[in-house]
Design a protein around this motif. Structure first.
Motif, PDB file in Angstrom:
ATOM      1  N   MET A   1       0.852  -1.186   0.000  1.00  0.00           N
ATOM      2  CA  MET A   1       0.000   0.000   0.000  1.00  0.00           C
ATOM      3  C   MET A   1       0.887   1.235   0.000  1.00  0.00           C
ATOM      4  O   MET A   1       1.866   1.313   0.717  1.00  0.00           O
TER       5      MET A   1
ATOM      6  N   GLU B   1      -8.424   0.330   0.398  1.00  0.00           N
ATOM      7  CA  GLU B   1      -7.026   0.315   0.840  1.00  0.00           C
ATOM      8  C   GLU B   1      -6.946   0.416   2.360  1.00  0.00           C
ATOM      9  O   GLU B   1      -6.130  -0.259   2.989  1.00  0.00           O
TER      10      GLU B   1
ATOM     11  N   LEU C   1      -5.380  -2.274   4.931  1.00  0.00           N
ATOM     12  CA  LEU C   1      -4.368  -1.883   5.913  1.00  0.00           C
ATOM     13  C   LEU C   1      -4.732  -2.401   7.304  1.00  0.00           C
ATOM     14  O   LEU C   1      -3.896  -2.974   8.011  1.00  0.00           O
TER      15      LEU C   1
END
Length: 117
Positions: free
Chosen positions: A1, A19, A23
């Protein structure tokens, strides 16, 4: 990422949301707890002179704490606006952001709880 979301605002931020979810899942897989600080006073609307971007456009008097408007020579709200009116003036600014979110109102409390789910 990437350090910052690679998706930006494309697809209404869906790429950035995915995203972030990735995470958090990866952090949990590695035994790292993730705490998220949600601050509702940072709305970019500032005080009563600021732009109307979100909550002020919905219902200013519900979402923000407002001080009673004072008019020189008037002794009460009834004298200013009549018995059935709710006249409100400047924003209370206990947060340093120009406004204070009205968490005392049941609609606002429900909104916050819905956001945190």
């Amino acid at each position: 990422m990437a350090r910052y979301s690679s998706g930006g605002t494309r697809n209404c931020g869906l790429v950035a949301i995915n995203e972030f979810k990735y995470l958090v899942k990866e952090a949990h897989n590695r035994g790292i707890e993730v705490l998220m600080d949600v601050v509702f006073n940072h709305t970019a609307e500032g005080n009563e002179n600021g732009p109307i971007l979100s909550f002020r456009g919905v219902d200013n008097s519900v979402f923000y704490m407002l001080a009673p408007k004072t008019i020189q020579g008037a002794t009460s709200l009834v004298e200013i606006a009549g018995p059935s009116s709710s006249v409100l003036g400047e924003f209370y600014n206990y947060s340093g952001c120009g406004n204070t979110f009205n968490c005392n109102h049941p609609i606002v409390r429900q909104f916050i709880l819905d956001c945190l789910r």
